[in-house]
Write a protein that holds these residues in place. Structure first.
Motif, PDB file in Angstrom:
ATOM      1  N   UNK A   1       0.827  -1.205   0.000  1.00 48.84           N
ATOM      2  CA  UNK A   1       0.000   0.000   0.000  1.00 48.84           C
ATOM      3  C   UNK A   1       0.864   1.258   0.000  1.00 48.84           C
ATOM      4  N   UNK A   2       1.856   1.300   0.879  1.00 49.02           N
ATOM      5  CA  UNK A   2       2.686   2.496   1.011  1.00 49.02           C
ATOM      6  C   UNK A   2       3.518   2.762  -0.237  1.00 49.02           C
TER       7      UNK A   2
ATOM      8  N   UNK B   1      -4.233   6.033  -5.490  1.00 50.52           N
ATOM      9  CA  UNK B   1      -5.182   5.885  -4.395  1.00 50.52           C
ATOM     10  C   UNK B   1      -5.410   4.382  -4.221  1.00 50.52           C
ATOM     11  N   UNK B   2      -4.981   3.831  -3.092  1.00 43.72           N
ATOM     12  CA  UNK B   2      -4.909   2.378  -2.930  1.00 43.72           C
ATOM     13  C   UNK B   2      -5.950   1.855  -1.938  1.00 43.72           C
ATOM     14  N   UNK B   3      -6.682   0.842  -2.368  1.00 47.94           N
ATOM     15  CA  UNK B   3      -7.682   0.195  -1.516  1.00 47.94           C
ATOM     16  C   UNK B   3      -7.372  -1.296  -1.433  1.00 47.94           C
ATOM     17  N   UNK B   4      -7.426  -1.845  -0.236  1.00 49.93           N
ATOM     18  CA  UNK B   4      -7.282  -3.293  -0.068  1.00 49.93           C
ATOM     19  C   UNK B   4      -8.662  -3.935  -0.090  1.00 49.93           C
TER      20      UNK B   4
ATOM     21  N   UNK C   1      -4.282   0.473   7.229  1.00 48.58           N
ATOM     22  CA  UNK C   1      -4.576  -0.001   5.879  1.00 48.58           C
ATOM     23  C   UNK C   1      -5.963   0.478   5.451  1.00 48.58           C
ATOM     24  N   UNK C   2      -6.054   0.983   4.232  1.00 49.90           N
ATOM     25  CA  UNK C   2      -7.306   1.505   3.710  1.00 49.90           C
ATOM     26  C   UNK C   2      -8.080   0.380   3.018  1.00 49.90           C
TER      27      UNK C   2
ATOM     28  N   UNK D   1      10.558  -5.654   1.845  1.00 50.49           N
ATOM     29  CA  UNK D   1      11.942  -5.245   1.625  1.00 50.49           C
ATOM     30  C   UNK D   1      12.038  -3.917   0.879  1.00 50.49           C
ATOM     31  N   UNK D   2      10.925  -3.404   0.390  1.00 51.35           N
ATOM     32  CA  UNK D   2      10.938  -2.140  -0.346  1.00 51.35           C
ATOM     33  C   UNK D   2      10.906  -0.925   0.569  1.00 51.35           C
ATOM     34  N   UNK D   3      10.476  -1.111   1.807  1.00 52.72           N
ATOM     35  CA  UNK D   3      10.486  -0.013   2.770  1.00 52.72           C
ATOM     36  C   UNK D   3      11.791  -0.045   3.558  1.00 52.72           C
ATOM     37  N   UNK D   4      12.318   1.117   3.867  1.00 48.77           N
ATOM     38  CA  UNK D   4      13.573   1.200   4.617  1.00 48.77           C
ATOM     39  C   UNK D   4      13.349   0.846   6.079  1.00 48.77           C
ATOM     40  N   UNK D   5      14.442   0.488   6.751  1.00 53.34           N
ATOM     41  CA  UNK D   5      14.331   0.191   8.179  1.00 53.34           C
ATOM     42  C   UNK D   5      13.829   1.406   8.954  1.00 53.34           C
TER      43      UNK D   5
END
Length: 364
Positions: A24-25, A33-36, A92-93, A197-201
Motif C-alpha cells: 500500500x505504502x 489511491x490504494x484500496x485493499x 490499511x485503507x 523489503x521495499x520499505x527502509x528500516x
C-alpha cells in the motif's frame, strides 16, 4: 487520482499484514489511491448470523450497530494480540469491495488497476484459495505483484491457466513460482522481492511499537511456525546459558509475547540480540535491521526449506544463516554488506516493474 484495488491474504499473521501495508505504502508513494479488497463481503459475519438464525431478520437494521458495540467491548476486555492486529489494520485503507471464496464484488470496474499480491495468495493447498483468487473476471488491467504459490507445483487446472494468461503483467516472489507460470502458460514471470523489503528500516521503525510489559534488557527472540526442531532446541539451550531473557512468540504464558501484533513484532526483531526462526518474514526483518539470526527447517519431516526462503537467502548472499547449509557461520556475525548492495538492485527492479505495469495499464 487513479485507483488501485489490492487483493491479498488477510489473517492473524505478521507477514501478511506487514506486506499488505508495505505494498500500500509503495503504491501511494507512486501517486495512486490504494484500496485493499476484503476477502469476504463487509459484515459477512452478520450475514452468517442471519442465515443460521432466520428470526434475526426482524432486528437486521440494528445488527451492524450491535456488532460494532460488541467489537468495542471485546477490545476493551481483551487487550491482546488480536486487538493489536485490529489497531495495525487501521493503517490499511480497506474497500467495501471483495474477492473471496464466497464470490467477487460486481463493481471492480471502478478501479483502474487490480493487483494480486503479495504473499501466498495462490497456494492451492490453502482452503480459502479458490478460482476467484486468480481473478476469473474481466478487467483491462490485472497485475500480479510478487505473488506466491508457496509450493513447488500445482495441478494443471484449465481455469487457473486461462486466468493467469489474462494478467497484463506477472511477477512472483520465488523462482519456483516463475517455473509454475512458465509451465502452465508459457509466459515469463519476473521474480521480485517481497514488498516488505521495499520499505527502509527507518520507515518500519516509525510504525513499530514497544510491547506492553517489555523491559529494556538484552533478549533472545524465537519465532517458529512449527515445533522447534532438535537443532533449534539445542542452540537455544546454549544461548540460555548467557542469562539473557528469552522471548518465544506464541508463548501465551509470557506477558510480553502473548500481546504481540505486527507493530510489536517489528520492534522485537529490531531490538533482539539474536533471532532463531523458521519464518520467511522473520528472516526478512532480521536482514533489514542488521541482526544476527539463524534459520531452521520447518519441523514437519524431511527437508522443508521452502523456495521463498531459499530464494531470499541466495539472492542476498546469506545462505550461511541457514543452519543446514554446511557453510561456516558465526551465529553472532551479521555483515550483510553484499546483501544490502543487492537489495538496492532488487528494489529498483521491483519499482521499475510496477511503474511499467501500472503506466501501461492506466493508459489502456
Amino acid at each position: 487520482m487513479k485507483k488501485i484495488a489490492l487483493y491479498t491474504i488477510q489473517s492473524i499473521n505478521y507477514g501478511n499484514r506487514l506486506q499488505n501495508y508495505a505494498t500500500q505504502e509503495i503504491l501511494k508513494s507512486m501517486g495512486y489511491d490504494v484500496y485493499t479488497l476484503r476477502n469476504n463481503p463487509k459484515n459477512s459475519e452478520i450475514a452468517v448470523i442471519i442465515k443460521l438464525h432466520p428470526f434475526m431478520k426482524l432486528v437486521k437494521p440494528i445488527l451492524p450497530l450491535v456488532w460494532k458495540i460488541k467489537v468495542i467491548i471485546w477490545g476493551f476486555m481483551k487487550i491482546d494480540k488480536d486487538n493489536n492486529y485490529r489497531l495495525f489494520n487501521k493503517k490499511i485503507k480497506f474497500s467495501a469491495d471483495y474477492i473471496g471464496e464466497n464470490g467477487v464484488s460486481d463493481d471492480l470496474g471502478k478501479y483502474d488497476v487490480i493487483i494480486a499480491g503479495s504473499d501466498q495468495i495462490w497456494n492451492t493447498e490453502f482452503e480459502f484459495v479458490t478460482e476467484n483468487s486468480f481473478f476469473p473476471f474481466e478487467h483491462p488491467c490485472k497485475v500480479s505483484f510478487s505473488s506466491s504459490f508457496g509450493i513447488d507445483e500445482i495441478k494443471d487446472d484449465k481455469k487457473i491457466v486461462e486466468c493467469l494468461k489474462k494478467f497484463k503483467a506477472l511477477s512472483v516472489r520465488e523462482e519456483a513460482g516463475a517455473k509454475i507460470i512458465k509451465k502452465l502458460t508459457g509466459r515469463d514471470a519476473e521474480v521480485l522481492i517481497d514488498p516488505t523489503l521495499l520499505l527502509s528500516e527507518k520507515k518500519w521503525r516509525m510504525i513499530s511499537k514497544k510491547p506492553k510489559g517489555h523491559v529494556d534488557m538484552p533478549f533472545i527472540l524465537t519465532y517458529f511456525l512449527s515445533p522447534k526442531c532438535k537443532e533449534a532446541n539445542e542452540q537455544l539451550s546454549r544461548l540460555a546459558e548467557s542469562g539473557m531473557n528469552i522471548y518465544e512468540l506464541f508463548d501465551e504464558k509470557n506477558v510480553v509475547t502473548r500481546c504481540v501484533g505486527p507493530a510489536e513484532f517489528i520492534y522485537l526483531i529490531d531490538h533482539a540480540s539474536i533471532i532463531l526462526t523458521d519464518s520467511f518474514h522473520a528472516c526478512v526483518f532480521s536482514f533489514l535491521f542488521d541482526k544476527p539470526f539463524i534459520v531452521y527447517n520447518r519441523n514437519r519431516g524431511g527437508n522443508t526449506m521452502n523456495s521463498r526462503l531459499s530464494t531470499l537467502l541466495k539472492k542476498f548472499k546469506i545462505e550461511r544463516k541457514y543452519v543446514m547449509s554446511e557453510l561456516d557461520n558465526d551465529i553472532w556475525e551479521h555483515d550483510y554488506t553484499e546483501g544490502y548492495e543487492q537489495l538496492e538492485i532488487e528494489k529498483a527492479k521491483a519499482l521499475n516493474f510496477l511503474k511499467s505495469a501500472l503506466e501501461d495499464g492506466v493508459k489502456n
